[in-house]
Design a protein around this motif. Structure first.
Motif, PDB file in Angstrom:
ATOM      1  N   ARG A   1      63.534 120.282  99.801  1.00  0.00           N
ATOM      2  CA  ARG A   1      64.956 120.219  99.434  1.00  0.00           C
ATOM      3  C   ARG A   1      65.842 120.349 100.677  1.00  0.00           C
ATOM      4  N   GLY A   2      65.389 121.133 101.636  1.00  0.00           N
ATOM      5  CA  GLY A   2      66.150 121.264 102.871  1.00  0.00           C
ATOM      6  C   GLY A   2      66.203 119.954 103.642  1.00  0.00           C
ATOM      7  N   LEU A   3      65.074 119.257 103.707  1.00  0.00           N
ATOM      8  CA  LEU A   3      65.023 117.973 104.398  1.00  0.00           C
ATOM      9  C   LEU A   3      65.899 116.941 103.695  1.00  0.00           C
ATOM     10  N   LEU A   4      65.807 116.877 102.376  1.00  0.00           N
ATOM     11  CA  LEU A   4      66.640 115.938 101.621  1.00  0.00           C
ATOM     12  C   LEU A   4      68.124 116.253 101.787  1.00  0.00           C
ATOM     13  N   SER A   5      68.455 117.534 101.707  1.00  0.00           N
ATOM     14  CA  SER A   5      69.848 117.942 101.856  1.00  0.00           C
ATOM     15  C   SER A   5      70.377 117.590 103.238  1.00  0.00           C
ATOM     16  N   TYR A   6      69.530 117.780 104.241  1.00  0.00           N
ATOM     17  CA  TYR A   6      69.971 117.480 105.602  1.00  0.00           C
ATOM     18  C   TYR A   6      70.252 115.987 105.763  1.00  0.00           C
ATOM     19  N   VAL A   7      69.341 115.147 105.305  1.00  0.00           N
ATOM     20  CA  VAL A   7      69.530 113.698 105.457  1.00  0.00           C
ATOM     21  C   VAL A   7      70.786 113.239 104.720  1.00  0.00           C
ATOM     22  N   ILE A   8      70.942 113.678 103.478  1.00  0.00           N
ATOM     23  CA  ILE A   8      72.093 113.262 102.681  1.00  0.00           C
ATOM     24  C   ILE A   8      73.399 113.730 103.329  1.00  0.00           C
ATOM     25  N   GLY A   9      73.423 114.986 103.742  1.00  0.00           N
ATOM     26  CA  GLY A   9      74.623 115.514 104.379  1.00  0.00           C
ATOM     27  C   GLY A   9      74.922 114.842 105.707  1.00  0.00           C
TER      28      GLY A   9
ATOM     29  N   VAL B   1      70.908 100.420  91.239  1.00  0.00           N
ATOM     30  CA  VAL B   1      71.303 100.382  92.640  1.00  0.00           C
ATOM     31  C   VAL B   1      70.476 101.377  93.452  1.00  0.00           C
ATOM     32  N   VAL B   2      70.343 102.582  92.934  1.00  0.00           N
ATOM     33  CA  VAL B   2      69.578 103.613  93.646  1.00  0.00           C
ATOM     34  C   VAL B   2      68.131 103.165  93.839  1.00  0.00           C
ATOM     35  N   GLU B   3      67.555 102.585  92.819  1.00  0.00           N
ATOM     36  CA  GLU B   3      66.174 102.147  92.942  1.00  0.00           C
ATOM     37  C   GLU B   3      66.048 101.002  93.937  1.00  0.00           C
ATOM     38  N   LEU B   4      67.031 100.093  93.935  1.00  0.00           N
ATOM     39  CA  LEU B   4      66.989  98.982  94.888  1.00  0.00           C
ATOM     40  C   LEU B   4      67.032  99.493  96.314  1.00  0.00           C
ATOM     41  N   VAL B   5      67.925 100.432  96.587  1.00  0.00           N
ATOM     42  CA  VAL B   5      68.074 100.961  97.948  1.00  0.00           C
ATOM     43  C   VAL B   5      66.860 101.794  98.345  1.00  0.00           C
ATOM     44  N   LEU B   6      66.466 102.718  97.489  1.00  0.00           N
ATOM     45  CA  LEU B   6      65.397 103.647  97.858  1.00  0.00           C
ATOM     46  C   LEU B   6      64.012 103.012  97.825  1.00  0.00           C
ATOM     47  N   SER B   7      63.860 101.916  97.086  1.00  0.00           N
ATOM     48  CA  SER B   7      62.559 101.241  97.075  1.00  0.00           C
ATOM     49  C   SER B   7      62.259 100.598  98.423  1.00  0.00           C
TER      50      SER B   7
ATOM     51  N   PRO C   1      76.183 109.376  97.168  1.00  0.00           N
ATOM     52  CA  PRO C   1      76.386 110.239  95.988  1.00  0.00           C
ATOM     53  C   PRO C   1      75.498 109.849  94.805  1.00  0.00           C
ATOM     54  N   LEU C   2      75.199 108.565  94.665  1.00  0.00           N
ATOM     55  CA  LEU C   2      74.341 108.125  93.562  1.00  0.00           C
ATOM     56  C   LEU C   2      72.903 108.561  93.780  1.00  0.00           C
ATOM     57  N   THR C   3      72.466 108.614  95.036  1.00  0.00           N
ATOM     58  CA  THR C   3      71.091 109.045  95.298  1.00  0.00           C
ATOM     59  C   THR C   3      70.888 110.492  94.907  1.00  0.00           C
ATOM     60  N   ILE C   4      71.940 111.284  95.016  1.00  0.00           N
ATOM     61  CA  ILE C   4      71.850 112.689  94.607  1.00  0.00           C
ATOM     62  C   ILE C   4      71.713 112.794  93.099  1.00  0.00           C
ATOM     63  N   THR C   5      72.515 112.018  92.400  1.00  0.00           N
ATOM     64  CA  THR C   5      72.538 112.084  90.928  1.00  0.00           C
ATOM     65  C   THR C   5      71.287 111.500  90.295  1.00  0.00           C
ATOM     66  N   HIS C   6      70.789 110.398  90.843  1.00  0.00           N
ATOM     67  CA  HIS C   6      69.720 109.647  90.180  1.00  0.00           C
ATOM     68  C   HIS C   6      68.384 109.679  90.915  1.00  0.00           C
TER      69      HIS C   6
ATOM     70  N   GLU D   1      76.275 103.727  84.238  1.00  0.00           N
ATOM     71  CA  GLU D   1      75.220 104.644  84.659  1.00  0.00           C
ATOM     72  C   GLU D   1      73.902 103.907  84.860  1.00  0.00           C
ATOM     73  N   GLU D   2      73.625 102.959  83.996  1.00  0.00           N
ATOM     74  CA  GLU D   2      72.396 102.184  84.163  1.00  0.00           C
ATOM     75  C   GLU D   2      72.477 101.323  85.416  1.00  0.00           C
ATOM     76  N   LEU D   3      73.653 100.786  85.713  1.00  0.00           N
ATOM     77  CA  LEU D   3      73.848 100.041  86.949  1.00  0.00           C
ATOM     78  C   LEU D   3      73.590 100.933  88.163  1.00  0.00           C
ATOM     79  N   GLU D   4      74.088 102.167  88.090  1.00  0.00           N
ATOM     80  CA  GLU D   4      73.897 103.116  89.186  1.00  0.00           C
ATOM     81  C   GLU D   4      72.411 103.343  89.446  1.00  0.00           C
ATOM     82  N   ARG D   5      71.645 103.523  88.393  1.00  0.00           N
ATOM     83  CA  ARG D   5      70.205 103.765  88.561  1.00  0.00           C
ATOM     84  C   ARG D   5      69.517 102.558  89.183  1.00  0.00           C
TER      85      ARG D   5
END
Length: 207
Positions: A138-146, A58-64, A100-105, A52-56
């Motif tokens: 939330r609509g914008l985030l949901s649209y991009v993720i989907g 990864v998410v930070e690396l990508v989203l940063s 899927p990790l971006t949704i969770t973390h 789980e810590e690895l997942e966080r």
């Protein structure tokens, strides 16, 4: 005396991301990342507690890597929102298995928090307030993720669309006709068209 740390969080995240990009999200494990780094699994536990810590990380690396700087203020609110949404799509879309990790973390990521803050600022300037602003974000985030998931896991030109065209015509006439048209719709056209529909609806909340 404990052994000094020699790996940075970004190095750990990069190794985990390499595993995900190559072998898929299901392959992410402490053992796989340790092998990627050329170290023992127990050695990796000196840096992170668990997957789980690895997942966080990864998410930070990508989203940063998402550019959260406000777009040109002379552009319309709609143009600025489109720019922000495309930035997120382009960055996360480069690593679709991470979605899927971006949704969770996402709530732990400074990258997505900064992106969201900029988007909310644009919406606020446009007069979108209160619950409408919540739903808009939330609509914008949901649209991009989907959209990213559909683009990479179920593209319109894929075998699923072909299979739909072979359904019984008497039972699924609209599905068949739509699937036939879908073959001519590119991913960028699909994304832009869906975003336009969403922003058309959001426009009703703009003063």
């Amino acid at each position: 005396m404990p052994r000094p740390r020699s790996l940075t969080p970004d190095q750990l995240a990069s190794a985990a991301l390499a595993v995900i990009d190559r072998d898929g999200l299901a392959a992410l494990s402490m053992r796989a990342v340790a092998q990627e780094l050329g170290m023992s699994t127990m050695g990796l536990y000196r840096y992170v507690h668990d997957r789980e810590e690895l997942e966080r990380l990864v998410v930070e690396l990508v989203l940063s890597a998402v550019d959260s700087e406000p777009p040109d203020p002379d552009a319309s609110w709609r143009e600025r929102i489109e720019i922000m949404v495309r930035r997120l799509r382009d960055t996360v879309g480069a690593h679709p298995a991470v979605v899927p990790l971006t949704i969770t973390h996402r709530h732990h990521s400074l990258g997505v928090l900064r992106w969201s803050e900029t988007v909310l600022g644009i919406l606020a300037e446009a007069g979108v307030a209160g619950e409408r602003r919540v739903v808009a974000l939330r609509g914008l985030l949901s649209y991009v993720i989907g959209a990213i998931q559909l683009e990479h896991l179920g593209p319109l030109s894929g075998p699923g669309t072909t299979a739909i065209t072979e359904l019984p015509p008497a039972e699924f006439p609209h599905m068949i006709e739509t699937a036939r048209h879908a073959r001519d719709v590119g991913t960028d056209q699909e994304f832009a068209g869906g975003l336009a529909l969403l922003l058309d609806g959001l426009g009703g909340a703009v003063r």
